[in-house]
Write a protein that holds these residues in place. Structure first.
Motif, mmCIF file in Angstrom:
data_model
loop_
_atom_site.group_PDB
_atom_site.id
_atom_site.type_symbol
_atom_site.label_atom_id
_atom_site.label_comp_id
_atom_site.label_asym_id
_atom_site.label_seq_id
_atom_site.Cartn_x
_atom_site.Cartn_y
_atom_site.Cartn_z
ATOM 1 N N LYS A 65 28.391 -12.222 -31.887
ATOM 2 C CA LYS A 65 29.845 -11.329 -32.990
ATOM 3 C C LYS A 65 29.368 -11.380 -34.499
ATOM 4 C CE LYS A 65 33.095 -13.088 -29.396
ATOM 5 N NZ LYS A 65 34.677 -14.133 -28.866
ATOM 6 N N LEU A 95 36.678 -11.668 -34.873
ATOM 7 C CA LEU A 95 36.314 -12.584 -33.956
ATOM 8 C C LEU A 95 37.488 -13.478 -33.964
ATOM 9 C CD1 LEU A 95 33.752 -14.646 -34.961
ATOM 10 C CD2 LEU A 95 33.696 -13.129 -33.736
ATOM 11 N N GLY A 123 32.403 -8.773 -29.078
ATOM 12 C CA GLY A 123 32.187 -8.048 -30.388
ATOM 13 C C GLY A 123 31.976 -6.067 -30.584
#
Length: 166
Positions: A65, A95, A123
């Motif tokens: 991510k 995030l 992500g």
């Protein structure tokens, strides 16, 4: 006698505490004191855990991510005394610990009111379009009838909501 805990504003949700700064990297956070945010970073490769409020080793999921490339929304050229200049508008998913639409979050597209950005749990980001004459509402976060709304992208509102607009 009962007292209510003082609340902060903006970045500092409370007057004192630690809050993730996902706009600038997984290792960044704000240490709020008296309602004033102080930008801070975790040392050497650690990431800030917003749930437990400390710096920890990055998991494989964190690494995936944290290193996602920004989504390029548009690029435009310009000229500046003798050379060409290209400026691109990009977007990077934050995030999140909770996703408002189950497995994804939605954000207004700052360059096109007829589309929006979808951020998945992994992500990744993609641009999705609204059908027909519909526009994406930055208030309701869904496509709405374009002839009955003026809720299209507002840069001031989107910068508060969106993680990384460049």
């Amino acid at each position: 006698m009962s007292t209510e805990t003082p609340r902060g504003s903006g970045i500092c949700q409370r007057l004192n505490g630690l809050y993730a700064d996902r706009d600038h990297g997984c290792e960044k956070y704000y240490n709020c004191g008296g309602g004033t945010p102080y930008p801070t970073a975790c040392p050497g490769g650690l990431v800030f855990d917003d749930l437990h409020k400390y710096c920890r080793e990055a998991t494989a999921e964190d690494r995936k991510k944290c290193v996602q490339e920004p989504l390029v929304l548009s690029c435009g050229g310009g000229t500046k005394t003798g050379y060409s200049e290209t400026k691109c508008s990009t977007f990077k998913c934050p995030l999140l610990t909770e996703y408002p639409f189950g497995d994804h979050a939605r954000y207004p597209n700052p360059v096109d009111c007829k589309s929006f950005i979808v951020c998945l749990r992994d992500g990744t980001a993609s641009v999705k379009g609204c059908p027909g004459d519909m526009l994406f509402s930055n208030v309701q976060y869904v496509c709405v009838n374009g002839t009955q709304t003026n809720e299209c992208y507002d840069p001031a509102h989107a910068r508060k909501q969106s993680p990384e607009l460049v």
